[in-house]
Design an enzyme around this catalytic site. Structure first.
Site, PDB file in Angstrom:
ATOM      1  N   ASP A  79       0.734  -0.783   0.110  1.00 52.88           N
ATOM      2  CA  ASP A  79      -0.155  -0.223  -0.335  1.00 52.88           C
ATOM      3  C   ASP A  79       0.622   1.264  -0.041  1.00 52.88           C
ATOM      4  OD1 ASP A  79      -2.112   1.446   0.528  1.00 52.88           O
ATOM      5  OD2 ASP A  79      -2.192   1.431   2.571  1.00 52.88           O
TER       6      ASP A  79
ATOM      7  N   GLU B 230       2.499   4.649  -3.465  1.00 55.35           N
ATOM      8  CA  GLU B 230       2.299   5.713  -4.916  1.00 55.35           C
ATOM      9  C   GLU B 230       3.576   7.197  -4.856  1.00 55.35           C
ATOM     10  OE1 GLU B 230      -0.242   5.920  -2.674  1.00 55.35           O
ATOM     11  OE2 GLU B 230      -1.845   4.715  -3.740  1.00 55.35           O
TER      12      GLU B 230
ATOM     13  N   ASP C 255      -9.623   4.529  -1.566  1.00 52.69           N
ATOM     14  CA  ASP C 255     -10.359   4.709  -0.550  1.00 52.69           C
ATOM     15  C   ASP C 255     -11.016   5.511  -0.617  1.00 52.69           C
ATOM     16  OD1 ASP C 255      -7.508   3.686   1.817  1.00 52.69           O
ATOM     17  OD2 ASP C 255      -7.471   6.032   1.407  1.00 52.69           O
TER      18      ASP C 255
END
Ligand code: GLC
Length: 821
Positions: free
Chosen positions: A409, A412, A492
């Site tokens: 996770d 980015e 999310d």
């Protein structure tokens, strides 16, 4: 002759604000499989990798990078086919067996046509390519009636026409319908023209890039990037499916995932202790809710330090994993990429990372340190092959502990306490990688790639540690080609009806962009869904590839039982249906691994004509090519709604009865029929296309269990009636060595019945089923006889369901089952 890949080892160098545009073609020379064109200072190279795939590289100063591609497989990139050159007054160009490439001399313009003269893709008429310092933009025509799809998980409607997008991987917590950019950057789109011809375009550029589908200028399609090479691939296809296959040829399909990853998965940020995880497992089993996985989110770690475990709350994670396996459940653990900055504190991931010089650096050469979950953190330099090997090795203990899969996770990468939410653009990454020149690269170049290389390191590391197990890696960020390493989810999202709707075009466009295994957090991550919303989401997601219920800290619990027995019973029913459908879904996984076709498909992929209809198909989807899922478009509304259906025979999935549709009286929608549905919480409208042989299995509580009973084949007569069965051991790589089962079936309607043909099986895997129950739908006669290979079989009629069933022994060889009046 010059090979298309030759060039100097440097990126183009033009002065900061210099503008270069492509005006007049001044010289031409043939390349192996293509053509090189001089356009003033600029040079254009066009090569045919295949008859239907072109690569176009344009350099403002004639210098081309020699680097390989992160997205495109070397074997695809280096392949060329022979072409036939031509030249006339206005243009030069070449033909392949399926394309004509014309380069108009003055003004310069690239036009690609099929051999019948239909334009597939054409540069805009004036100044189609411009370089502004390091950035570039390209403009193409945008014919009326052409629709655009792809670009991964971008928000908004399914069709990208009229929208523009920025590709810059972003931690988009709380994203909404028009938020852009979001988590992934997949610079690939598919165009489908009004008459059904299709093409794809992959801009192979990792820098911040953008696509504009007629938003800035009505009939102009434009794309560009802030740096890097103008290097794109054009794929031509007779139908949209061909383009999807071409894209998989270029970037590689997803490997076959472990079967357990197709089961139901229960997650939460976070299950806080060993006892809480066991409680979830026990309740799943006590309530007989089929499930395969429970997730450990960041709180299982010691102070958010990756590759540690909080021993107070999770005293023995190996024992937890072992005990869950006894209940046929697996653990997946989050392992974010940021590593706590803890010099001289005996934190092994940090110490070994420093020892191997594995972290990215500031422009001044110091290590880049920035806050994420654990506080000040350092960041692996995943574009270095050595760093990836080191990272992969960090999984050793967890793999030995019996943790089955890993979740990457925040890649980015997300950085806290900074308005840009990510690293400064001048952070230095090192590229040390076969096929690439060894060099330093700025974060501006690597940013969009970073998450993908993170998952590559994890995937390859897991394969090293357990060479015969299919790795399971889940990622939030990625780039084109990232499907080779990880499954993904849409980040999310929010607990709202709107987000349930939005999840459909997001997942469909991800599937068209290579990511066949995608899901949205069931129930919506942020906020708390009301009971009906969670139930409907559990229903819809049962038909999406990656089925995971997940929620943010502080929200209400969201396991299937939380809203009482009546809601639980509905959710349970849909999870069970998911497990019954696994033979169908697993065969789709096999098809994806071979062709790149996604499991979850927009209607137009199977029925391109619907793009011209006035009806909105954007929130319907297909699972494979046989099941159509039509959730109520307005979740809270109790008003009946029309479901448009493409031209075919359709059966109701739940009753098995053929449905009666009303023909549309709108001329533009000829061929589209509609059926009216009354919203009922317990019923998600699902339809089966006539011409389906639907494989299902007896209910199990987990994919670890062997189904007990026959394989069930429901036959819904209609055109193009064919299906492929696939099975293997579900977890190892033995299938690559022949230990699989693949078998094609066909059904043909006869005057008085039906013939079901089994082709001979491929592969050596012996399946769990010993017999097959065939259920033929739409049977109105009051008698039936059946015979397989001449041997009579007992039939069972069900007048109400209009079925006839027959149980036959498993058929490994070619055989024909006849069912007649
Ligand atoms: C991010 C993820 C979310 C996860 C949370 C804690 O917000 O998107 O899924 O639960 O971090 O790890």
């Amino acid at each position: 002759m010059v090979a298309a890949t030759q060039g100097v080892d440097a990126a183009p160098k033009i002065a900061l604000r210099e503008v270069v545009w492509l005006d007049k073609a001044t010289a031409f020379r043939p390349l192996t499989g293509g053509l090189q064109v001089q356009v003033g200072k600029a040079v254009v190279r066009i090569s045919a990798l295949r008859d239907d795939i072109l690569r176009v590289q344009i350099s403002p100063d004639g210098r081309f990078s020699r680097d390989a591609s992160w997205a495109v497989l070397p074997q695809a990139q280096h392949h060329t086919v022979s072409v036939r050159a031509f030249s006339d007054r206005g243009a030069v160009g070449f033909r392949t067996a399926s394309l004509k490439v014309r380069v108009q001399r003055s003004p310069f313009r690239l036009v690609v046509e099929d051999l019948t003269g239909h334009v597939i893709s054409a540069d805009a008429a004036g100044r189609p390519v411009e370089f502004h310092g390091a950035s570039f933009e390209a403009h193409k025509t945008m014919p009326e009636g052409t629709h655009y799809f792809g670009l991964g998980d971008k928000t908004g409607p399914l069709d990208r026409r009229g929208e523009s997008f920025t590709l810059w991987n972003t931690d988009a917590y709380g994203f909404q319908e028009s938020t852009d950019p979001v988590y992934k950057s997949i610079p690939f789109f598919i165009g489908v023209t009004a008459d059904g011809r299709s093409y794809g375009l992959l801009l192979d550029n990792t820098w911040r890039s953008w696509f504009d589908f007629g938003k800035a200028a009505r009939d102009s399609l434009a794309f560009g990037a802030e740096g890097g090479a103008l290097d794109y691939y054009l794929m031509a296809g007779a139908a949209p499916k061909d383009v999807v296959r071409d894209y998989a040829y270029l970037t590689g399909p997803s490997p076959l995932p472990p079967l357990w990853s197709l089961g139901y998965q229960q997650s939460r940020y976070s299950y806080m202790s060993d006892a809480e995880v066991r409680g979830i497992a026990d309740r799943l089993r006590a309530d007989k809710i089929p499930a395969d996985v429970i997730y450990l989110d960041i709180d299982y770690q010691n102070r958010d330090r990756v590759f540690t475990v909080n021993k107070q709350t999770f005293p023995d994670i190996a024992k937890l994993a072992t005990d869950l396996r006894k209940e046929d459940l697996r653990l997946v653990a989050i392992t974010d990429l940021h590593i706590a900055h803890l010099p001289n504190q005996g934190y092994a991931p940090y110490d070994s990372g420093v020892a191997g010089d594995n972290f990215v650096k500031n422009a001044d050469g110091s290590t880049y340190v920035a806050p994420v979950w654990p506080g000040p953190s350092v960041f692996p330099d995943f574009t270095r092959a050595k760093t990836r090997v080191w990272w992969g090795g960090l999984y050793k203990d967890f793999v030995e502990d019996g943790i089955s899969g890993f979740w990457n996770d925040m890649n980015e990468p997300a950085i806290f306490e900074t308005p840009t939410k990510t690293m400064p653009l001048d952070v230095v990454h090192r590229i040390d990688e076969s096929g690439f020149s060894r060099r330093n690269a700025s974060h501006a170049e690597i940013h969009n790639l970073y998450g993908m290389e993170n998952t590559r390191a994890t995937y390859e590391g897991l394969l090293q540690l357990a060479p015969d197990e299919r790795p399971f890696v889940l990622t939030r960020a990625s780039y084109a080609g990232g499907q080779r390493y990880a499954l993904t989810w849409t980040g999310d999202n929010t607990a709202s009806w709107n987000h349930l709707r939005l999840s459909v075009p997001m997942l469909l466009n991800l599937g068209l962009s290579g990511f066949a295994y995608s899901g949205a957090d069931v129930g919506g991550f942020g906020g708390s869904p009301n009971a009906d919303l969670l139930t409907r989401w559990m229903e819809v997601a049962a038909f999406t590839p990656f089925y995971r219920n997940h929620s943010v800290k502080g929200s209400l619990q969201r396991e299937p039982w939380v809203d009482g027995p009546a809601q639980e019973a509905i959710r349970w029913h849909y999870i069970e249906e998911r497990y019954r459908l696994l033979p169908y879904i697993y065969a789709l996984a096999d098809e994806n691994a071979r062709t790149g076709l996604p499991l979850m498909r927009p209607i137009f992929l199977e029925f391109p004509d619907v793009l011209n209809a006035r009806a909105d198909f954007g929130y319907e989807f297909l699972l494979g090519d046989h099941l159509l899922i039509a959730m109520p478009p307005y979740g809270e509304s109790l008003v009946p709604f029309d479901v448009p259906l493409p031209k075919a025979r359709w059966y109701d999935y739940w009753t098995g009865l053929e449905v009666t549709t009303a023909a549309s009286n709108d001329a533009r929608s000829s061929g589209i029929a509609t059926i009216q549905e009354n919203p009922a919480l317990a019923v998600l409208p699902v339809f089966v296309r006539g011409g389906t042989i639907l494989a299902r299995q007896p209910l199990v509580q987990s994919t670890a269990q062997t189904p007990d009973g026959p394989l069930q084949l429901d036959v819904f007569p209609g055109r193009d009636c064919t299906a492929t069965l696939y099975w293997d051991d579900g977890h190892s790589l033995e299938y690559k060595r022949g230990a699989f089962l693949r078998q094609t079936l066909h059904c043909d309607t006869l005057q008085d019945g039906l013939a079901l043909t089994f082709d001979a099986r491929e592969g050596s895997y012996a399946p769990w089923w010993k017999s097959i129950e065939v259920v033929l739908h739409g049977w109105d006669a009051n008698s039936a006889r059946a015979a397989i290979a001449g041997t009579a079989m007992t039939t069972r009629l069900n007048a109400k369901a209009r079925t006839v069933s027959v149980v036959v022994p498993d058929q490994a060889g070619r055989a024909e089952l006849l069912i007649e009046q």
